[in-house]
Design an enzyme around this catalytic site. Structure first.
Site, PDB file in Angstrom:
ATOM      1  N   SER A 200       0.828  -1.212   0.000  1.00 27.67           N
ATOM      2  CA  SER A 200       0.000   0.000   0.000  1.00 27.67           C
ATOM      3  C   SER A 200       0.864   1.264   0.000  1.00 27.67           C
ATOM      4  CB  SER A 200      -0.906   0.031   1.231  1.00 27.67           C
ATOM      5  OG  SER A 200      -1.773  -1.071   1.254  1.00 27.67           O
TER       6      SER A 200
HETATM    7  N1  SAH Z   1      -0.903  -4.506   4.091  1.00 20.15           N
HETATM    8  C1  SAH Z   1      -0.377  -4.896   2.802  1.00 20.15           C
HETATM    9  C2  SAH Z   1      -1.410  -4.627   1.720  1.00 20.15           C
HETATM   10  C3  SAH Z   1      -1.320  -5.606   0.637  1.00 20.15           C
HETATM   11  S1  SAH Z   1      -2.599  -5.485  -0.558  1.00 20.15           S
HETATM   12  C4  SAH Z   1       0.918  -4.203   2.470  1.00 20.15           C
HETATM   13  O1  SAH Z   1       1.099  -3.054   2.881  1.00 20.15           O
HETATM   14  O2  SAH Z   1       1.744  -4.779   1.781  1.00 20.15           O
HETATM   15  C5  SAH Z   1      -3.892  -6.454   0.169  1.00 20.15           C
HETATM   16  C6  SAH Z   1      -3.557  -7.882   0.530  1.00 20.15           C
HETATM   17  O3  SAH Z   1      -4.775  -8.534   0.922  1.00 20.15           O
HETATM   18  C7  SAH Z   1      -2.989  -8.723  -0.612  1.00 20.15           C
HETATM   19  O4  SAH Z   1      -1.766  -9.282  -0.231  1.00 20.15           O
HETATM   20  C8  SAH Z   1      -4.072  -9.780  -0.855  1.00 20.15           C
HETATM   21  O5  SAH Z   1      -3.533 -11.034  -1.275  1.00 20.15           O
HETATM   22  C9  SAH Z   1      -4.728  -9.876   0.513  1.00 20.15           C
HETATM   23  N2  SAH Z   1      -6.075 -10.420   0.507  1.00 20.15           N
HETATM   24  C10 SAH Z   1      -7.057 -10.276  -0.431  1.00 20.15           C
HETATM   25  N3  SAH Z   1      -8.180 -10.923  -0.073  1.00 20.15           N
HETATM   26  C11 SAH Z   1      -7.910 -11.519   1.141  1.00 20.15           C
HETATM   27  C12 SAH Z   1      -8.672 -12.329   2.040  1.00 20.15           C
HETATM   28  N4  SAH Z   1      -9.936 -12.700   1.771  1.00 20.15           N
HETATM   29  N5  SAH Z   1      -8.068 -12.724   3.181  1.00 20.15           N
HETATM   30  C13 SAH Z   1      -6.781 -12.367   3.498  1.00 20.15           C
HETATM   31  N6  SAH Z   1      -6.023 -11.617   2.673  1.00 20.15           N
HETATM   32  C14 SAH Z   1      -6.574 -11.183   1.521  1.00 20.15           C
END
Ligand code: SAH
Length: 216
Positions: free
Chosen positions: A65
Site C-alpha cells: 500500500s
Molecule cells: N498490508 C499490505 C497490503 C497488501 S494489498 C501491504 O502493505 O503490503 C492487500 C492484501 O490482501 C494482498 O496481499 C491480498 O492477497 C490480501 N487479501 C485479499 N483478499 C484476502 C482475504 N480474503 N483474506 C486475506 N487476505 C486477503
C-alpha cells in the site's frame, strides 16, 4: 538486503511528506522513519523509488500500500500499547511492521500462499516477531478473538459480519468498502454487542478483498 544512510535520509523526507498530508501521530511518523520499506519490495529495480509515496507491485497481482494510506489507516486505529490487533491482508508485511513499531500485538491473515511464505520469512529477519496466518480474512481468527482493533488492507464489497463479532466492545474496525471504482474508508466503533457507530472518510484505491482462498 542492505539499509543505508541514503535510505534513512529518504525515509525522513517521506515522513515529512506524510506529516504535510495530515498524519499528526508522531509514533507513526517515527515508524515510517525506522522501517526499511525498500526491503519489503521484492523487485530490486524498484528500490530506488521505495520512499516515494506510492504503491508498488509485490507479486501475485498484489501491491504494497501507499505509505500515506498505511499511515492514515494506522492513525484511525487510535492504538494503545499492547493492544491486540487483527490485520486482514498481510501482503508485503509493511503495514504489519508499522503496527508492531506502535507496540501492539499483531495477528495477520493473508490468502495468497506465495506472499504468506515470503513475508513469514522476511519479518523475523528484520527483527519483527510475527503471528501470521494463511487463510481467509473474511472469517477473521475466532480462536484469538476478541481484538481491540481490526484493520482491513484490501477493498471489501461489504463489512464482514465475523469481523464485527470478533471486535471488543469499544474496539475499532478500519475498513475500505467498495463505492464505484474506489473504496470509502470507514472507521467503525463497536458501542455494544449490537450497536456500531460508523464514520465515513475519504475515498481510496485498494486491490480487492477476495472471497476464495488462493491456490498458488
Ligand atoms: N498490508 C499490505 C497490503 C497488501 S494489498 C501491504 O502493505 O503490503 C492487500 C492484501 O490482501 C494482498 O496481499 C491480498 O492477497 C490480501 N487479501 C485479499 N483478499 C484476502 C482475504 N480474503 N483474506 C486475506 N487476505 C486477503
Amino acid at each position: 538486503m542492505t539499509d543505508t544512510y541514503r535510505h534513512k535520509g529518504l525515509r525522513r523526507q517521506l515522513a515529512s511528506v506524510l506529516a504535510k498530508k495530515g498524519i499528526i501521530n508522531t509514533e507513526i511518523l517515527t515508524a515510517v522513519e525506522t522501517i526499511p520499506r525498500h526491503l519489503f519490495i521484492p523487485d530490486n529495480a524498484l528500490h530506488k523509488y521505495a520512499y516515494e509515496d506510492k504503491p508498488f507491485p509485490i507479486g501475485a497481482g498484489q501491491t504494497i500500500s501507499q505509505p500515506y494510506t498505511v499511515a492514515f489507516q494506522t492513525q484511525l486505529l487510535d492504538l494503545k500499547p499492547r493492544e491486540k490487533v487483527l490485520e486482514i491482508g498481510t501482503g508485503s508485511g509493511y503495514q504489519t511492521a508499522v503496527l508492531l513499531e506502535m507496540g501492539v500485538k499483531v495477528f495477520s491473515i493473508e490468502r495468497q500462499k506465495a506472499l504468506f511464505d515470503r513475508t513469514k520469512q522476511l519479518l523475523p529477519t528484520l527483527g519483527y516477531k510475527t503471528n501470521l496466518f494463511y487463510g481467509d480474512g473474511y472469517k477473521g481468527l475466532p480462536t484469538y478473538a476478541p481484538f481491540d482493533k481490526i484493520i482491513v488492507t484490501a477493498g471489501a464489497p461489504y463489512i464482514p459480519e465475523d469481523l464485527l463479532k470478533q471486535l471488543k466492545v469499544g474496539g475499532i474496525l478500519v475498513i475500505p468498502v467498495n463505492e464505484g471504482d474506489s473504496q470509502r474508508m470507514k472507521k467503525i466503533i463497536k458501542k455494544s454487542a449490537t450497536n456500531f457507530e460508523t464514520e465515513d472518510l475519504s475515498l481510496f484505491r485498494f486491490v480487492p478483498l477476495l472471497k476464495e482462498k488462493g491456490r498458488d
